[in-house]
Write an enzyme that holds these catalytic residues in place. Structure first.
Site, PDB file in Angstrom:
ATOM      1  N   CYS A  50       0.858  -1.181  -0.042  1.00 28.59           N
ATOM      2  CA  CYS A  50      -0.100  -0.143   0.071  1.00 28.59           C
ATOM      3  C   CYS A  50       0.886   1.167   0.149  1.00 28.59           C
ATOM      4  CB  CYS A  50      -0.626   0.082   1.233  1.00 28.59           C
ATOM      5  SG  CYS A  50      -1.512   0.939   2.099  1.00 28.59           S
ATOM      6  N   TRP A  83      -7.384  -7.221   5.806  1.00 23.39           N
ATOM      7  CA  TRP A  83      -6.012  -7.509   5.682  1.00 23.39           C
ATOM      8  C   TRP A  83      -5.810  -8.610   7.013  1.00 23.39           C
ATOM      9  CZ3 TRP A  83      -3.004  -5.709   2.143  1.00 23.39           C
ATOM     10  CH2 TRP A  83      -3.782  -4.235   1.844  1.00 23.39           C
ATOM     11  N   ARG A 115     -14.724  -0.250   4.614  1.00 26.61           N
ATOM     12  CA  ARG A 115     -13.809  -0.972   4.842  1.00 26.61           C
ATOM     13  C   ARG A 115     -12.349  -0.552   5.255  1.00 26.61           C
ATOM     14  NH1 ARG A 115     -10.236   0.462   0.758  1.00 26.61           N
ATOM     15  NH2 ARG A 115     -11.153   2.498  -0.275  1.00 26.61           N
ATOM     16  N   VAL A 116     -11.773  -1.775   5.881  1.00 22.99           N
ATOM     17  CA  VAL A 116     -10.957  -1.613   6.806  1.00 22.99           C
ATOM     18  C   VAL A 116      -9.407  -1.485   5.672  1.00 22.99           C
ATOM     19  CG1 VAL A 116      -8.669  -2.922   8.918  1.00 22.99           C
ATOM     20  CG2 VAL A 116     -11.331  -3.606   8.292  1.00 22.99           C
ATOM     21  N   THR A 117      -8.111  -0.300   6.239  1.00 27.61           N
ATOM     22  CA  THR A 117      -7.650   0.357   6.027  1.00 27.61           C
ATOM     23  C   THR A 117      -6.154   0.204   6.282  1.00 27.61           C
ATOM     24  OG1 THR A 117      -7.787   2.521   6.608  1.00 27.61           O
ATOM     25  CG2 THR A 117      -9.495   1.702   4.425  1.00 27.61           C
ATOM     26  N   VAL A 118      -5.286   0.459   5.907  1.00 25.47           N
ATOM     27  CA  VAL A 118      -3.973   0.982   5.830  1.00 25.47           C
ATOM     28  C   VAL A 118      -3.448   1.701   5.618  1.00 25.47           C
ATOM     29  CG1 VAL A 118      -2.896  -1.990   6.566  1.00 25.47           C
ATOM     30  CG2 VAL A 118      -2.419  -0.605   3.814  1.00 25.47           C
ATOM     31  N   TYR A 181      -5.802   5.925  -8.743  1.00 30.15           N
ATOM     32  CA  TYR A 181      -7.357   4.980  -8.245  1.00 30.15           C
ATOM     33  C   TYR A 181      -7.953   5.654  -8.881  1.00 30.15           C
ATOM     34  CZ  TYR A 181      -4.526   3.025  -4.362  1.00 30.15           C
ATOM     35  OH  TYR A 181      -2.915   2.369  -3.996  1.00 30.15           O
TER      36      TYR A 181
END
Length: 311
Positions: A50, A83, A115-118, A181
């Site tokens: 990422c 993730w 949405r789970v993000t890093v 994106y």
């Protein structure tokens, strides 16, 4: 009104809409935010694939914060639950004792459905996410964690240059970092072409700027360079083909290609790049764009080590 396309939100016009950051608490030197900077208290969770997380990895290393903030690396391939910590023994993070980053999100907010993000920074004691606010994370590492920087650490966000840095990074975010994106996840031809035009117009402006100076702001590496680098280093491997950003490759843009190699060959940059994770994540996770999930062999990565001529 937004609709879901490729697992992402798009506007009715077909434009990619980035999800807002859910956790925006700050970790500050004096703890006035409710979270105080302290060694061993927090864990930085990243994906090496990422670009947003990659920024935090670079800044943490350049500032010498490795002993102060531990690092967790997730599997580059996201599954339907998000993730995963499958790179660790027993598929669990050894510090947080969780299998999925989503578990830390739900501890902090049991109603979370996004949405789970890093990157995400997690409080080790409670297991709660403190922040997934990626633009602020790196700025705070530079400014709020100074007590724990290594001797001689660079000032990546010098006070005298902050206004100029902020002015430079805003169009980089809109048109380059997020722009790739906006190309890749556009769901209409018009939205894609608008994003494509804005991306390459900004790259042309940056090329002109960098033709007369080594770095984006001032004569040393700053936050601005780090933010641009993490997109440029992924450009030919992923964005050119996978996201249809194909006016030309980075390797065909002489100034930006030399600038990117200059940074890549700087300690703390190239040694944080994992092209295997990068390619597997994009080509395997985005199965609506790449349904075969075939990961390309190229490009030739040895070219990143060729002389850049920007001394």
């Amino acid at each position: 009104m937004a609709t879901v396309q490729f697992g992402k939100e798009t506007s009715k016009r077909g434009e990619f809409v980035r999800q807002a950051n859910r956790f925006t608490d700050r970790i500050t030197a004096d703890g006035s935010s409710g979270w105080q900077a302290a060694p061993g208290k927090y864990r930085l969770v990243v994906s090496l694939a990422c670009p947003w997380a990659h920024r935090a990895v670079i800044v943490r290393g350049l500032l010498g914060l490795e002993d102060a903030i531990s690092l967790a690396v997730v599997d580059p391939v996201r599954d339907e639950k998000g993730w995963r910590f499958t790179l660790d023994e027993n598929d669990r993070d050894p510090v947080l004792d969780i299998e999925y980053l989503s578990e830390a999100y739900l501890r902090a907010d049991p109603t979370f459905e996004g949405r789970v993000t890093v990157p995400s920074i997690v409080d080790v004691e409670s297991g709660n996410v403190v922040t997934n606010d990626y633009p602020q994370i790196t700025l705070d590492l530079s400014t709020e964690w100074r007590e724990f920087h290594r001797p001689g650490a660079p000032d990546l966000y010098p006070e005298a240059l902050r206004q100029e840095i902020d002015e430079v990074i805003e169009p980089i975010f809109q048109n380059v970092n997020n722009g790739v994106y906006r190309c890749g996840f556009a769901s209409s031809q018009e939205a894609y072409e608008d994003a494509y035009d804005a991306l390459f117009a900004e790259l042309d402006r940056l090329s002109a700027r960098l033709s007369n100076q080594r770095y984006l702001v001032g004569d040393k590496i700053t936050e601005a360079d780090i933010r641009l680098f993490t997109t440029l280093v992924r450009f030919d491997a992923v964005y050119h083909g996978h996201f249809k950003c194909n006016r030309e490759k980075l390797a065909e843009m002489p100034v930006l290609w030399a600038y990117a190699r200059d940074l890549f060959q700087t300690p703390g940059f190239g040694d944080t790049v994992d092209f295997d994770h990068i390619k597997r994540h994009y080509y395997y996770t985005h199965d609506a764009i790449n349904p075969t999930r075939i990961v390309p062999k190229g490009p030739d990565l040895s070219r990143w080590h060729t002389p850049h001529g920007r001394g």
